[in-house]
Every structure is written in C-alpha cells, then in structure tokens.
Write an enzyme that holds these catalytic residues in place. Structure first.
Site, mmCIF file in Angstrom:
data_model
loop_
_atom_site.group_PDB
_atom_site.id
_atom_site.type_symbol
_atom_site.label_atom_id
_atom_site.label_comp_id
_atom_site.label_asym_id
_atom_site.label_seq_id
_atom_site.Cartn_x
_atom_site.Cartn_y
_atom_site.Cartn_z
ATOM 1 N N ARG A 157 40.200 34.241 43.680
ATOM 2 C CA ARG A 157 39.009 33.489 43.266
ATOM 3 C C ARG A 157 38.035 33.600 44.425
ATOM 4 O O ARG A 157 38.372 33.253 45.553
ATOM 5 C CB ARG A 157 39.401 32.032 42.988
ATOM 6 C CG ARG A 157 38.249 31.053 42.834
ATOM 7 C CD ARG A 157 37.424 31.356 41.592
ATOM 8 N NE ARG A 157 36.444 30.336 41.329
ATOM 9 C CZ ARG A 157 35.234 30.286 41.869
ATOM 10 N NH1 ARG A 157 34.846 31.177 42.754
ATOM 11 N NH2 ARG A 157 34.386 29.328 41.520
ATOM 12 N N GLU A 181 30.482 30.960 33.187
ATOM 13 C CA GLU A 181 31.705 31.159 32.403
ATOM 14 C C GLU A 181 31.452 32.244 31.349
ATOM 15 O O GLU A 181 30.303 32.534 31.007
ATOM 16 C CB GLU A 181 32.112 29.847 31.732
ATOM 17 C CG GLU A 181 32.449 28.731 32.692
ATOM 18 C CD GLU A 181 33.685 29.004 33.531
ATOM 19 O OE1 GLU A 181 34.615 29.675 33.024
ATOM 20 O OE2 GLU A 181 33.731 28.554 34.685
ATOM 21 N N ARG A 224 45.488 30.351 42.296
ATOM 22 C CA ARG A 224 44.815 31.564 42.775
ATOM 23 C C ARG A 224 44.458 31.383 44.248
ATOM 24 O O ARG A 224 44.175 30.274 44.696
ATOM 25 C CB ARG A 224 43.525 31.828 41.995
ATOM 26 C CG ARG A 224 43.718 32.050 40.530
ATOM 27 C CD ARG A 224 42.393 32.166 39.815
ATOM 28 N NE ARG A 224 41.634 30.925 39.963
ATOM 29 C CZ ARG A 224 40.493 30.657 39.342
ATOM 30 N NH1 ARG A 224 39.954 31.546 38.539
ATOM 31 N NH2 ARG A 224 39.874 29.513 39.517
#
Length: 169
Positions: free
Chosen positions: A45, A53, A87
């Site tokens: 990330r 998004e 992540r």
C-alpha cells in the site's frame, strides 16, 4: 577511512533498509504487488497518498497511471508499517529515485494522505496539481477516497437498518 565513515553515517537510514523488487500487479492507484527474491509476492500500500476508489471517478485513471509508471519495472521500497488489512505500507522508488506517491499526487491522480504523512511538500504538490486542474482535479466536486469510503459505510449501515426494520414489520 575517516572520510568514508563520515560519508556512510550521513546516508539516510532508509537507504539501507530498501528492498529491491519487480512490480507484477496493480490492484488500484495506491496498491501494487511486487515479486521478491525467492518468487515471493508481497502487496504494498503506497505511503502518503490515497487514490480514488475503483468505483469513484478517476479510480481507473489512477490505476492506469500507477501501472504506466511501475508495472513490470524494478523498484526499491521501504516498509513503513502494516495497515489494518495486513498490507505493508511502503515508500516506493523507481526510475532512479522517483517517489511514486509524489508522482501520483503531482499528476493529479491521488490526494496527499495528510492524516498519515508529515511531508507538507506533498500538500504543496497537490495544490499545484489542483490549480492546474490535472487528473481528478478537473472534477470540481472531487470527493476524497476517505470521504467516499465513509459515505459507503454509512449507506451500507442504513441499508442494514432498513432491512432489519422491514423484518420486524
């Protein structure tokens, strides 16, 4: 020898903790998958940036921009921490030192994630992109991803409550 030691001590600590990898996947504008030694895949990330998004305007554009910058390339990254999804949050560098998060913000495909960044220069870069109406800044009603996600959670909560009310009738 003394000069060498002084030069060595002046290098940023992050230089020594960088990992070399090849980018093998792009999930969205701010999430990539890299291939490490030993054929191990790792999801990263990107630190300090939040991209639209997938269901938001410019979400696909942000993903394409990130892909154009780093897909199938060798990168260096420094892990900062883990996020709530497991992540690794990382600073990613490519093409002889370009900082990917900064390039995304500069092109107008992501917001400076000021809640998780102290780098005010990224805010200035965002302001420049906004003033030039680059990328998502073409949209006068651009909604940050964190506001979009909050709205999605609230809408989902309302729908669950409506269903519960219907079952009680």
């Amino acid at each position: 020898m003394r000069i060498f030691l002084c030069a060595l001590l002046c290098l940023p600590l992050s230089f020594f903790s960088q990992t070399l990898a090849k980018v093998v996947g792009i999930s969205d504008g701010d999430t990539i998958t890299v291939l490490l030694d030993g054929n191990i895949q790792k999801k990263l990330r990107l630190a300090e940036v939040d991209c639209p998004e997938k269901r938001q305007p410019f979400g696909k554009n942000a993903k394409q921009f990130t892909s154009d910058q780093v897909f199938a390339k060798q990168i260096r990254f420094t892990e900062m921490k883990k996020d709530r999804y497991g992540r690794s949050v990382a600073k990613v560098y490519y093409d002889n030192g370009k900082y990917l998060s900064e390039e995304i913000i500069k092109a107008g495909y992501g917001w400076w994630y000021y809640s998780y960044s102290k780098d005010k220069n990224l805010g200035k870069i965002q302001d420049t992109a906004k003033n030039k109406k680059l990328g998502l800044w073409q949209d006068k009603k651009a909604v940050s991803p964190w506001e979009f996600r909050k709205e999605q959670r609230e809408n989902a909560k309302k729908k669950r409550l409506q269903k519960q009310m219907e079952l009680l009738r």
